[in-house]
Design a protein around this motif. Structure first.
Motif, PDB file in Angstrom:
ATOM      1  N   ARG A 138       0.857  -1.074   0.075  1.00 60.14           N
ATOM      2  CA  ARG A 138       0.013  -0.024   0.057  1.00 60.14           C
ATOM      3  C   ARG A 138       0.827   1.061   0.174  1.00 60.14           C
ATOM      4  O   ARG A 138       0.622   2.338  -0.728  1.00 60.14           O
ATOM      5  N   HIS A 139       1.969   1.305   0.827  1.00 60.90           N
ATOM      6  CA  HIS A 139       2.954   2.186   0.808  1.00 60.90           C
ATOM      7  C   HIS A 139       3.377   2.595  -0.432  1.00 60.90           C
ATOM      8  O   HIS A 139       3.385   3.676  -0.883  1.00 60.90           O
ATOM      9  N   ARG A 140       4.021   1.664  -1.061  1.00 63.78           N
ATOM     10  CA  ARG A 140       4.407   1.907  -2.526  1.00 63.78           C
ATOM     11  C   ARG A 140       3.489   2.310  -3.438  1.00 63.78           C
ATOM     12  O   ARG A 140       3.716   3.393  -4.289  1.00 63.78           O
ATOM     13  N   LEU A 141       2.241   1.890  -3.262  1.00 69.56           N
ATOM     14  CA  LEU A 141       1.226   2.486  -4.356  1.00 69.56           C
ATOM     15  C   LEU A 141       0.891   4.001  -3.985  1.00 69.56           C
ATOM     16  O   LEU A 141       0.841   4.674  -5.014  1.00 69.56           O
ATOM     17  N   VAL A 142       0.955   4.221  -2.767  1.00 66.09           N
ATOM     18  CA  VAL A 142       0.782   5.764  -2.386  1.00 66.09           C
ATOM     19  C   VAL A 142       1.767   6.508  -2.903  1.00 66.09           C
ATOM     20  O   VAL A 142       1.644   7.691  -3.650  1.00 66.09           O
ATOM     21  N   VAL A 143       3.066   6.080  -2.550  1.00 65.95           N
ATOM     22  CA  VAL A 143       4.160   7.103  -3.126  1.00 65.95           C
ATOM     23  C   VAL A 143       4.143   7.032  -4.726  1.00 65.95           C
ATOM     24  O   VAL A 143       4.393   8.301  -5.228  1.00 65.95           O
TER      25      VAL A 143
ATOM     26  N   PHE B 295       3.785  14.672 -10.851  1.00 63.53           N
ATOM     27  CA  PHE B 295       4.358  15.051 -12.114  1.00 63.53           C
ATOM     28  C   PHE B 295       3.293  15.762 -13.061  1.00 63.53           C
ATOM     29  O   PHE B 295       3.631  16.567 -13.845  1.00 63.53           O
ATOM     30  N   ILE B 296       1.908  15.573 -12.856  1.00 65.46           N
ATOM     31  CA  ILE B 296       1.153  16.076 -13.820  1.00 65.46           C
ATOM     32  C   ILE B 296       1.149  17.603 -13.359  1.00 65.46           C
ATOM     33  O   ILE B 296       0.743  18.549 -14.464  1.00 65.46           O
ATOM     34  N   ARG B 297       1.012  17.780 -11.991  1.00 66.11           N
ATOM     35  CA  ARG B 297       0.872  19.070 -11.598  1.00 66.11           C
ATOM     36  C   ARG B 297       2.168  20.033 -12.135  1.00 66.11           C
ATOM     37  O   ARG B 297       2.064  21.185 -12.490  1.00 66.11           O
ATOM     38  N   THR B 298       3.342  19.253 -12.097  1.00 64.70           N
ATOM     39  CA  THR B 298       4.627  19.853 -12.293  1.00 64.70           C
ATOM     40  C   THR B 298       4.513  20.469 -13.666  1.00 64.70           C
ATOM     41  O   THR B 298       5.026  21.421 -14.233  1.00 64.70           O
ATOM     42  N   TYR B 299       4.045  19.642 -14.792  1.00 62.30           N
ATOM     43  CA  TYR B 299       3.968  19.739 -16.025  1.00 62.30           C
ATOM     44  C   TYR B 299       3.213  20.943 -16.361  1.00 62.30           C
ATOM     45  O   TYR B 299       3.528  21.888 -17.179  1.00 62.30           O
TER      46      TYR B 299
ATOM     47  N   ALA C 180      11.530  -0.306  -9.788  1.00 60.27           N
ATOM     48  CA  ALA C 180      10.463  -1.020 -10.914  1.00 60.27           C
ATOM     49  C   ALA C 180       8.962  -0.834 -10.245  1.00 60.27           C
ATOM     50  O   ALA C 180       8.276  -0.288 -11.055  1.00 60.27           O
ATOM     51  N   LEU C 181       8.879  -1.257  -9.152  1.00 57.16           N
ATOM     52  CA  LEU C 181       7.677  -1.133  -8.513  1.00 57.16           C
ATOM     53  C   LEU C 181       7.156   0.149  -8.333  1.00 57.16           C
ATOM     54  O   LEU C 181       5.896   0.727  -8.726  1.00 57.16           O
ATOM     55  N   ILE C 182       7.901   1.145  -7.919  1.00 58.52           N
ATOM     56  CA  ILE C 182       7.415   2.674  -8.000  1.00 58.52           C
ATOM     57  C   ILE C 182       7.543   3.339  -9.281  1.00 58.52           C
ATOM     58  O   ILE C 182       6.519   3.888  -9.588  1.00 58.52           O
TER      59      ILE C 182
ATOM     60  N   ALA D 228       4.050   2.179 -10.534  1.00 59.91           N
ATOM     61  CA  ALA D 228       2.698   2.651  -9.755  1.00 59.91           C
ATOM     62  C   ALA D 228       2.674   4.119 -10.333  1.00 59.91           C
ATOM     63  O   ALA D 228       1.718   4.614 -10.354  1.00 59.91           O
ATOM     64  N   THR D 229       3.677   4.916 -10.532  1.00 60.34           N
ATOM     65  CA  THR D 229       3.778   6.157 -10.782  1.00 60.34           C
ATOM     66  C   THR D 229       3.091   6.298 -12.437  1.00 60.34           C
ATOM     67  O   THR D 229       2.215   7.073 -12.467  1.00 60.34           O
ATOM     68  N   VAL D 230       3.691   5.418 -13.302  1.00 57.99           N
ATOM     69  CA  VAL D 230       3.069   5.511 -14.663  1.00 57.99           C
ATOM     70  C   VAL D 230       1.567   4.938 -14.684  1.00 57.99           C
ATOM     71  O   VAL D 230       0.984   5.585 -15.505  1.00 57.99           O
ATOM     72  N   SER D 231       1.210   3.900 -13.706  1.00 58.19           N
ATOM     73  CA  SER D 231      -0.207   3.624 -13.839  1.00 58.19           C
ATOM     74  C   SER D 231      -1.146   4.760 -13.226  1.00 58.19           C
ATOM     75  O   SER D 231      -2.333   5.080 -14.050  1.00 58.19           O
TER      76      SER D 231
END
Lengths: 251, 244
Positions: free
Chosen positions: A182-187, A195-199, B210-212, B215-218
């Protein structure tokens, strides 16, 4: 970035043009790094030069050591690797791990080089504000476009860091960090949305710059004038660098 | 910094994690330094030219904020499978989002500011750092990702995810291997120790990367797929259809 305890324009070193300071430190670092392993007296000369510079610039020692401690924490891991190698006399052996004289020399030499280079670079950044560093880089014929990108990056660095910190605080406040997955997904989501906001922010910045008369070419500040002392500083640095090498070159 | 206490404890400290791929001064011999600097300067020159012609006057503001974004993203710690924590290096991610040229340029800017302003990575070793993470990490990572994604289907999520994940892991591991060879060529560390220490550690770091990255790209794939350098064709075609 304030140098803190050092008042600007006070010492001889501070009165040098930024490009001279960058040049001196770069020459010194180059000399330190290209010294062959085991030339202890050469590094002794350079160490004395840096010590003199520390006294001259009156940077606070505690600040210097603090920065050095943070930076050397992760260097030490790689440093240890230099110890274990073949060649020379075996001093200590345990299983396949063995410490030899060559390994010990390599460890000492790399420590000297890295430590002295870090000291010199920290002296530069503690005495020179970032804006002056960029000015110096332009005066040293770095591509103005690259320096403009660096300056623009440095300007927004703290803004984006703050956004990340507030986003992670929001995630922590909502208890979104239960398990590692979950932590990784949130990060990942945080980075993606930032990134979207930055662009989009980049586009807004561009339009704001246009509205203020941006012509497409970065404006470069006037590079500070050079005086005789800048020439002297470079001469002294080159002499010192050659002097240090001469110890082992001359019979 | 006091007000950041809560967030910092969650981030695990802004500067705590060693950036193991950032070679400090003194680890590389003059020949290795010279060669890697030459390649890095060539890369920077070509990148500047390509990005300038693609983005024109938007170059400075856009590349500036994107570099700041990568820099800030590198400071977030997250758990890596295996018990430790790591942070994003971002090379492949930058390549997938901005393309090979702009992505490499952004990574180069990150390395220069880290090296010159924050002393994270040496001045003379900067050429090698740019070579490892800019050229191999971003440029190589981008083309690997593109090859895999286009082979599996440009417009589906499966190809995107596999492409980004594989490229992110591979680029980190290959960069670590090249870094080990540079250290060994310089005579600083013996090759076996360098390979063992660098690569075993980066096999794990690569999984986190890879995981991050995936997740970011998704997240971006679901919300703003048009922002990708190679955006999926569905959105490209459907947007003009509205105005037909």
């Amino acid at each position: 970035m304030q140098s803190g305890s050092v008042r600007p324009q006070l010492t001889l070193w501070h009165r040098l043009a930024p490009q001279t300071r960058i040049g001196c430190v770069f020459l010194l670092v180059l000399a330190i790094v290209s010294t062959p392993n085991g030339h202890w007296q050469t590094w002794g000369v350079y160490g004395l030069a840096i010590a003199a510079l520390i006294l001259l610039t009156r940077v606070s020692l505690s600040k210097l050591l603090q920065r050095l401690a943070v930076e050397s924490a992760f260097i030490s891991v790689v440093l240890l690797g230099t110890l274990f190698r073949d060649g020379g006399q075996v001093l200590w052996q345990w299983g396949w791990l063995r410490v030899t004289t060559v390994g010990l020399t390599a460890l000492g030499s790399v420590t000297c080089k890295t430590g002295l280079a870090l000291l010199a670079l920290n002296l530069l950044t503690l005495t020179t504000p970032v804006s002056q560093l960029f000015q110096g880089l332009v005066a040293l014929r770095s591509p103005p476009l690259l320096v403009a990108i660096l300056a623009s990056m440095y300007r927004y660095l703290h803004v984006l860091q703050d956004e990340f910190i507030s986003m992670s605080r929001a995630a922590a406040a909502r208890n979104l960090i239960g398990n590692p997955n979950r932590h990784r997904l949130v990060v990942g989501n945080m980075i993606g949305s930032l990134f979207i906001r930055t662009y989009d922010r980049g586009d807004r910045i561009y339009r704001a710059m246009l509205a203020r008369g941006y012509q497409g070419l970065p404006t470069v500040g006037q590079s500070p004038p050079l005086f005789a002392r800048d020439g002297w500083a470079l001469t002294v640095t080159v002499t010192l660098a050659l002097l240090g090498q001469a110890i082992y070159l001359l019979p | 910094m006091v007000t950041h206490g809560l967030a910092l404890s969650w981030l695990g400290g802004l500067f705590s994690m060693p950036l193991a791929l950032h070679i400090p001064d003194g680890f590389l011999s003059p020949p290795v330094t010279g060669v890697t600097w030459l390649i890095a300067i060539a890369l920077i020159a070509v990148c500047l030219k390509q990005v300038q012609s693609a983005y024109q006057e938007r170059t400075v503001p856009l590349m500036g904020v994107c570099a700041a974004f990568i820099f800030a993203a590198q400071m977030i710690n997250f758990p890596i499978p295996g018990g430790t924590s790591g942070h994003l290096l971002g090379g492949t991610l930058a390549g997938a989002l901005l393309g090979p040229w702009a992505g490499s340029l952004v990574m180069v800017a990150v390395f220069i500011v880290q090296g010159v302003v924050f002393q994270d990575g040496g001045l003379t070793a900067m050429g090698a750092n740019i070579f490892n993470m800019g050229l191999i990490g971003t440029f190589g990572g981008y083309y690997l990702y593109r090859t895999i994604r286009f082979a599996l289907g440009r417009d589906n999520w499966r190809g995107m995810a596999i492409g980004v994940g594989v490229a992110a892991w591979t680029s980190v591991v290959v960069a670590a291997i090249v870094c080990a060879f540079q250290l060994a060529l310089s005579g600083t560390v013996s090759l076996s120790v360098a390979l063992w220490a660098m690569v075993s550690w980066h096999l794990l770091i690569g999984i986190g990367e890879a995981l991050i990255s995936v997740a970011t790209v998704s997240f971006i794939w679901r919300t703003r797929p048009d922002l990708f350098y190679d955006s999926p064709r569905k959105t490209r075609l459907s947007a003009p259809a509205l105005y037909r």
